[in-house]
Motif scaffolding. Sequence first.
Motif, PDB file in Angstrom:
ATOM      1  N   VAL A 119     -29.057 -23.083  15.066  1.00 37.27           N
ATOM      2  CA  VAL A 119     -29.355 -24.405  14.471  1.00 37.27           C
ATOM      3  C   VAL A 119     -28.929 -24.526  13.160  1.00 37.27           C
ATOM      4  CG1 VAL A 119     -31.438 -25.945  14.079  1.00 37.27           C
ATOM      5  CG2 VAL A 119     -31.346 -24.437  16.341  1.00 37.27           C
ATOM      6  N   ALA A 120     -29.156 -23.581  12.397  1.00 37.71           N
ATOM      7  CA  ALA A 120     -28.798 -23.829  10.925  1.00 37.71           C
ATOM      8  C   ALA A 120     -27.424 -23.954  10.772  1.00 37.71           C
ATOM      9  CB  ALA A 120     -29.414 -22.792  10.111  1.00 37.71           C
ATOM     10  N   THR A 121     -26.479 -23.495  11.612  1.00 33.61           N
ATOM     11  CA  THR A 121     -25.053 -23.337  11.538  1.00 33.61           C
ATOM     12  C   THR A 121     -24.633 -24.952  11.602  1.00 33.61           C
ATOM     13  OG1 THR A 121     -24.814 -21.032  11.907  1.00 33.61           O
ATOM     14  CG2 THR A 121     -22.825 -22.609  12.323  1.00 33.61           C
ATOM     15  N   VAL A 122     -25.185 -25.421  12.819  1.00 27.77           N
ATOM     16  CA  VAL A 122     -24.688 -26.669  13.311  1.00 27.77           C
ATOM     17  C   VAL A 122     -25.012 -27.977  12.242  1.00 27.77           C
ATOM     18  CG1 VAL A 122     -25.342 -28.555  15.117  1.00 27.77           C
ATOM     19  CG2 VAL A 122     -24.898 -26.117  15.760  1.00 27.77           C
ATOM     20  N   ILE A 123     -26.196 -27.758  11.515  1.00 31.75           N
ATOM     21  CA  ILE A 123     -26.682 -28.736  10.632  1.00 31.75           C
ATOM     22  C   ILE A 123     -25.652 -28.580   9.301  1.00 31.75           C
ATOM     23  CG2 ILE A 123     -28.537 -29.475   9.355  1.00 31.75           C
ATOM     24  CD1 ILE A 123     -30.310 -29.029  11.535  1.00 31.75           C
ATOM     25  N   THR A 124     -25.568 -27.288   9.120  1.00 33.50           N
ATOM     26  CA  THR A 124     -24.866 -27.103   7.804  1.00 33.50           C
ATOM     27  C   THR A 124     -23.230 -27.420   8.056  1.00 33.50           C
ATOM     28  OG1 THR A 124     -26.307 -25.317   7.313  1.00 33.50           O
ATOM     29  CG2 THR A 124     -24.170 -25.334   5.973  1.00 33.50           C
ATOM     30  N   LEU A 125     -22.738 -27.362   9.162  1.00 29.92           N
ATOM     31  CA  LEU A 125     -21.189 -27.775   9.408  1.00 29.92           C
ATOM     32  C   LEU A 125     -20.858 -29.061   8.974  1.00 29.92           C
ATOM     33  CD1 LEU A 125     -18.434 -27.141  10.563  1.00 29.92           C
ATOM     34  CD2 LEU A 125     -19.521 -28.097  12.865  1.00 29.92           C
ATOM     35  N   ILE A 126     -21.478 -30.014   9.217  1.00 33.33           N
ATOM     36  CA  ILE A 126     -21.413 -31.605   8.918  1.00 33.33           C
ATOM     37  C   ILE A 126     -21.255 -31.774   7.343  1.00 33.33           C
ATOM     38  CG2 ILE A 126     -21.918 -33.853   9.159  1.00 33.33           C
ATOM     39  CD1 ILE A 126     -23.085 -33.168  11.679  1.00 33.33           C
ATOM     40  N   SER A 127     -22.291 -31.364   6.376  1.00 32.98           N
ATOM     41  CA  SER A 127     -22.032 -31.728   5.118  1.00 32.98           C
ATOM     42  C   SER A 127     -20.970 -30.572   4.622  1.00 32.98           C
ATOM     43  CB  SER A 127     -23.483 -31.054   4.824  1.00 32.98           C
ATOM     44  OG  SER A 127     -23.875 -29.680   4.582  1.00 32.98           O
ATOM     45  N   ASN A 128     -20.753 -29.585   5.103  1.00 31.65           N
ATOM     46  CA  ASN A 128     -19.756 -28.684   4.375  1.00 31.65           C
ATOM     47  C   ASN A 128     -18.579 -29.161   4.456  1.00 31.65           C
ATOM     48  OD1 ASN A 128     -21.493 -26.476   3.566  1.00 31.65           O
ATOM     49  ND2 ASN A 128     -21.101 -25.042   5.086  1.00 31.65           N
ATOM     50  N   PHE A 129     -18.062 -29.810   5.870  1.00 31.74           N
ATOM     51  CA  PHE A 129     -16.800 -30.235   6.233  1.00 31.74           C
ATOM     52  C   PHE A 129     -16.437 -31.719   5.146  1.00 31.74           C
ATOM     53  CE2 PHE A 129     -13.963 -33.612   8.171  1.00 31.74           C
ATOM     54  CZ  PHE A 129     -12.801 -32.822   7.974  1.00 31.74           C
ATOM     55  N   LEU A 130     -17.499 -32.468   4.964  1.00 32.46           N
ATOM     56  CA  LEU A 130     -17.380 -33.567   4.188  1.00 32.46           C
ATOM     57  C   LEU A 130     -17.206 -33.374   2.839  1.00 32.46           C
ATOM     58  CD1 LEU A 130     -20.085 -35.897   5.789  1.00 32.46           C
ATOM     59  CD2 LEU A 130     -17.517 -36.036   5.961  1.00 32.46           C
ATOM     60  N   LEU A 131     -18.000 -32.381   2.389  1.00 34.87           N
ATOM     61  CA  LEU A 131     -17.880 -31.737   0.806  1.00 34.87           C
ATOM     62  C   LEU A 131     -16.289 -31.115   0.644  1.00 34.87           C
ATOM     63  CD1 LEU A 131     -21.384 -30.208   0.165  1.00 34.87           C
ATOM     64  CD2 LEU A 131     -20.456 -32.199  -1.147  1.00 34.87           C
ATOM     65  N   HIS A 132     -16.111 -30.351   1.765  1.00 30.99           N
ATOM     66  CA  HIS A 132     -14.754 -29.920   1.542  1.00 30.99           C
ATOM     67  C   HIS A 132     -13.526 -30.873   1.499  1.00 30.99           C
ATOM     68  CE1 HIS A 132     -16.501 -25.911   2.471  1.00 30.99           C
ATOM     69  NE2 HIS A 132     -15.520 -25.178   2.281  1.00 30.99           N
ATOM     70  N   LYS A 133     -13.631 -31.709   2.370  1.00 36.05           N
ATOM     71  CA  LYS A 133     -12.360 -32.526   2.454  1.00 36.05           C
ATOM     72  C   LYS A 133     -12.439 -33.531   1.419  1.00 36.05           C
ATOM     73  CE  LYS A 133     -10.695 -35.841   5.565  1.00 36.05           C
ATOM     74  NZ  LYS A 133      -9.379 -35.872   5.697  1.00 36.05           N
ATOM     75  N   TYR A 134     -13.596 -34.113   0.981  1.00 37.18           N
ATOM     76  CA  TYR A 134     -13.548 -35.320  -0.126  1.00 37.18           C
ATOM     77  C   TYR A 134     -13.680 -34.713  -1.542  1.00 37.18           C
ATOM     78  CZ  TYR A 134     -13.373 -38.356   4.145  1.00 37.18           C
ATOM     79  OH  TYR A 134     -12.748 -38.660   5.067  1.00 37.18           O
ATOM     80  N   TRP A 135     -14.017 -33.534  -1.670  1.00 38.95           N
ATOM     81  CA  TRP A 135     -14.531 -33.105  -3.006  1.00 38.95           C
ATOM     82  C   TRP A 135     -13.564 -31.716  -3.359  1.00 38.95           C
ATOM     83  CZ3 TRP A 135     -18.588 -29.736  -5.312  1.00 38.95           C
ATOM     84  CH2 TRP A 135     -18.809 -30.085  -6.633  1.00 38.95           C
ATOM     85  N   ILE A 136     -13.783 -30.800  -2.703  1.00 34.36           N
ATOM     86  CA  ILE A 136     -13.217 -29.768  -3.309  1.00 34.36           C
ATOM     87  C   ILE A 136     -11.783 -29.589  -3.471  1.00 34.36           C
ATOM     88  CG2 ILE A 136     -12.948 -27.136  -2.907  1.00 34.36           C
ATOM     89  CD1 ILE A 136     -15.734 -27.340  -1.509  1.00 34.36           C
ATOM     90  N   TYR A 137     -10.946 -29.830  -2.434  1.00 34.93           N
ATOM     91  CA  TYR A 137      -9.752 -29.683  -2.419  1.00 34.93           C
ATOM     92  C   TYR A 137      -8.835 -30.979  -2.480  1.00 34.93           C
ATOM     93  CZ  TYR A 137     -11.563 -25.424  -0.192  1.00 34.93           C
ATOM     94  OH  TYR A 137     -11.953 -24.262  -0.209  1.00 34.93           O
ATOM     95  N   LYS A 138      -9.309 -32.015  -3.044  1.00 40.49           N
ATOM     96  CA  LYS A 138      -8.735 -33.346  -3.108  1.00 40.49           C
ATOM     97  C   LYS A 138      -8.544 -33.662  -4.501  1.00 40.49           C
ATOM     98  CE  LYS A 138      -7.502 -34.315   1.213  1.00 40.49           C
ATOM     99  NZ  LYS A 138      -6.274 -34.206   1.524  1.00 40.49           N
TER     100      LYS A 138
END
Length: 138
Positions: A119-138
Motif C-alpha cells: 500500500v505504501a509503495t503504490v501511494i509513494t510511486l506517484i509523488s516520486n515520479f512527478l518530483l523526479h521528472k519535473y524537479w530533480i533531473y530537469k
Amino acid sequence: METPINIQTTPRRIRQLLNSQFGRFAMVGAAATGFQYLLLILLAELTPLNTVACSALAFTISALFNYLANYYLTFQSDKCHLETLSRFTVTAIIGLCINTLVFYCAELIMPHYLLSQCVATVITLISNFLLHKYWIYK
C-alpha cells in the motif's frame, strides 16, 4: 467483447514502453522496490527492529540505487551530481515520510507487514515520479 491480444505487436509494445521515460522509471522503480522489499524482509526477520523502522531503513538504503539508476538510465541527466543529489535527497525524504506514514497507518489494519508495504509503495510511486521528472533531473 474483449480485444484479442496480437502476439506480433506485443514485443513492439514492450519495447515502446521500455523506450519511454515512464517505462524506464517503472523498471528502475521495480528493481529498487524489489531491493527494498528484500531488505525489509531481512531486517524484519533477522533484527529486533520493529517493522516500521525496518521499512524506513529499507526505503533509505534502496534510495541510493534508485538515484543512480534514474540519473543514468531513466532521465539521462547531464546536470552535476551536486545539484541533482541534493534535490533527490529532498525528494527521498518526502518519499520516506509518505512511505513511513502510510506504512504505519496500513499496518494498523493489514494482517501482514508486506501488505502494508505494498500500500505504501503504490501511494509513494506517484509523488516520486512527478518530483523526479519535473524537479530533480530537469
